[in-house]
Design a protein around this motif. Sequence first.
Motif, PDB file in Angstrom:
ATOM      1  N   ARG A 116      58.414  18.090 -16.522  1.00 40.81           N
ATOM      2  CA  ARG A 116      59.485  18.674 -17.670  1.00 40.81           C
ATOM      3  C   ARG A 116      59.050  18.021 -18.910  1.00 40.81           C
ATOM      4  NH1 ARG A 116      62.970  22.809 -18.915  1.00 40.81           N
ATOM      5  NH2 ARG A 116      64.122  22.308 -20.635  1.00 40.81           N
ATOM      6  N   TRP A 146      58.031  26.803 -18.783  1.00 39.62           N
ATOM      7  CA  TRP A 146      58.606  25.800 -19.411  1.00 39.62           C
ATOM      8  C   TRP A 146      57.957  25.613 -20.795  1.00 39.62           C
ATOM      9  CZ3 TRP A 146      59.756  21.368 -15.560  1.00 39.62           C
ATOM     10  CH2 TRP A 146      60.626  21.717 -14.891  1.00 39.62           C
ATOM     11  N   THR A 175      69.468  20.726 -26.397  1.00 36.92           N
ATOM     12  CA  THR A 175      67.962  20.617 -25.623  1.00 36.92           C
ATOM     13  C   THR A 175      68.283  19.728 -24.552  1.00 36.92           C
ATOM     14  OG1 THR A 175      66.777  21.027 -27.673  1.00 36.92           O
ATOM     15  CG2 THR A 175      65.514  19.989 -25.862  1.00 36.92           C
ATOM     16  N   ASN A 187      56.702  20.097 -21.865  1.00 38.86           N
ATOM     17  CA  ASN A 187      57.601  20.063 -23.280  1.00 38.86           C
ATOM     18  C   ASN A 187      56.916  19.377 -24.265  1.00 38.86           C
ATOM     19  OD1 ASN A 187      60.430  21.576 -23.226  1.00 38.86           O
ATOM     20  ND2 ASN A 187      60.040  20.962 -21.157  1.00 38.86           N
ATOM     21  N   THR A 235      68.214  20.684 -20.123  1.00 41.05           N
ATOM     22  CA  THR A 235      67.418  20.268 -19.070  1.00 41.05           C
ATOM     23  C   THR A 235      68.089  20.117 -17.565  1.00 41.05           C
ATOM     24  OG1 THR A 235      67.748  17.841 -19.309  1.00 41.05           O
ATOM     25  CG2 THR A 235      65.789  19.038 -20.746  1.00 41.05           C
ATOM     26  N   ALA A 237      67.470  23.205 -15.478  1.00 41.38           N
ATOM     27  CA  ALA A 237      65.983  23.383 -14.992  1.00 41.38           C
ATOM     28  C   ALA A 237      65.529  22.414 -13.871  1.00 41.38           C
ATOM     29  CB  ALA A 237      65.269  23.613 -16.341  1.00 41.38           C
ATOM     30  N   ALA A 274      59.370  26.093 -24.568  1.00 43.11           N
ATOM     31  CA  ALA A 274      59.233  24.821 -25.723  1.00 43.11           C
ATOM     32  C   ALA A 274      58.443  25.690 -26.903  1.00 43.11           C
ATOM     33  CB  ALA A 274      58.295  24.078 -25.205  1.00 43.11           C
ATOM     34  N   ARG A 334      55.502  25.967 -13.336  1.00 39.35           N
ATOM     35  CA  ARG A 334      56.665  26.296 -14.370  1.00 39.35           C
ATOM     36  C   ARG A 334      55.774  26.455 -15.659  1.00 39.35           C
ATOM     37  NH1 ARG A 334      59.519  27.206 -11.012  1.00 39.35           N
ATOM     38  NH2 ARG A 334      61.846  26.327 -10.559  1.00 39.35           N
ATOM     39  N   ASN A 343      64.326  15.999 -24.815  1.00 36.70           N
ATOM     40  CA  ASN A 343      63.881  16.549 -23.410  1.00 36.70           C
ATOM     41  C   ASN A 343      63.707  15.235 -22.741  1.00 36.70           C
ATOM     42  OD1 ASN A 343      63.061  19.218 -21.951  1.00 36.70           O
ATOM     43  ND2 ASN A 343      62.642  19.514 -24.121  1.00 36.70           N
TER      44      ASN A 343
END
Length: 353
Positions: free
Chosen positions: A319, A228, A295, A323, A299, A302, A232, A225, A255
Motif C-alpha cells: 500500500r 491501487w 485518504t 501509493n 486505506t 483496502a 493513486a 494490486r 497513506n
Amino acid sequence: MTFYQELQLSSVGSKQLIHSTTDKKEKRRHILIYNFKVYLVMAFCVAVVTLYSMLAGNENSVVGVTVLLALLVLRQADFGIRTTHGLLSIMGIFAILMAGPRLANVLPAFGDFAVNTISIFLLMILGCHNVIMYNHSTFVLGYLLLYGYDVTGHAYQMRLLGLFIGMVICMAVFYKNQKNRPYRRTFFDLFREFDVHSARSRWYIKLTLIVSSAMFIVNILGLPRAMWAGIACMSVSLPFTQECLPRAKDRGLFNIVGCVLFIALYLILPESMYSLIGIIGGIGVGYSAGYKWQTAFNTFGALAIASSLFGMPMAVALRIGINVLASLYTVVINKCLDWLHTRRTAQKSFLYE
C-alpha cells in the motif's frame, strides 16, 4: 435551515455551520444532525453493499460500491449536456464498466494496457465534460475497482446483472433530479468539442495515459494490486498541473498515516473483529472534511481485504510503496507531458512566424 437541508450539506458545510453558530442550543442541534448524517450514510452504504452481496454473491460486493458511488454523484451532478442525452452517457459509462475490466483481465499485458487506455479515455469524455462536477473520480474509480476485483463464469454474469440494475436506478434518479437543466449541448457535442489544444482535453489524455501506464508497469513487474496504482494516479492527476505536487505529497503522507492507524487497529482488535475495520474507515471518511484524512481512512478497507490475502506486513508495504511511487510517477509524467506540449506549441509558433 431545516433538518432535511442540513442532511444535504457536505462534511465541510456541516462543520462550517457548527463553527459559525454561537447559540449553544443550536450548535448542539447541528452537531447531533451532523453525527446522525454520518451514521445514516454509513448505514445506507452498508445496506446497499450487503444487498448486492446477497443478490450477486460476496465477490460482487464491489458492484454495490460502484453503483452506490455513481448514485450519490448522479443525484446532484450533471454532464453539462441535455438531461435526456445525459442518460446516453450513463448507458455508455455502465457499458464500459460491464465490458472493459473483464476484457482487460483476460488479455496479456499490452492488450490490458490498450483496453484500459480506451476505456478510461471514454469514461473521461462521457462523464467529465463539466469538469467542475469532478465526475471522473467516481466513474474511473468504479472501473478500477471492478478491474481489481475481477470475476469469471457465473459470478461475472451476476456482475453484469447487478451493473444493469444499477444503471437503470442511476438513470431514473438522474432524470428525476436533473430534468430541468437548461443545457443545449448534446451527447455528440462531448466528442465534437474534444480538442487536443484545449486544457480539458489535454487533461483527459494525461490522466488516461498516466493511470493506464502505471497499472501496466505494476502488471509487468508482477506485483499485485495494480488498481491501487491507478487509483493513486487518478487522485493526483488534477486538471491543473501546479496542484498535482501538493496532492501527491498529501496522498503519500496520509497513506502512511492511514497504514499506521490500520496497524494499530489490527494489533489491538481480535481477529473476529477485523471485518469491522473497513466500517471504521468508512465512518472516519464521513467525519473527514478534507482530502488528507479521507485518504488516511480510505486505506482501512483496502488493507483489511489485502491483509487477508497477503498478510498484514506485505499488504501495508504494498500500500505504501505503490501509493508513494504512483504519486511521484504522476507528478513526473505530468510535467513531462506539459513540457512536450509547450515545446510543440513553441515550434509551431516559430514555423508560422
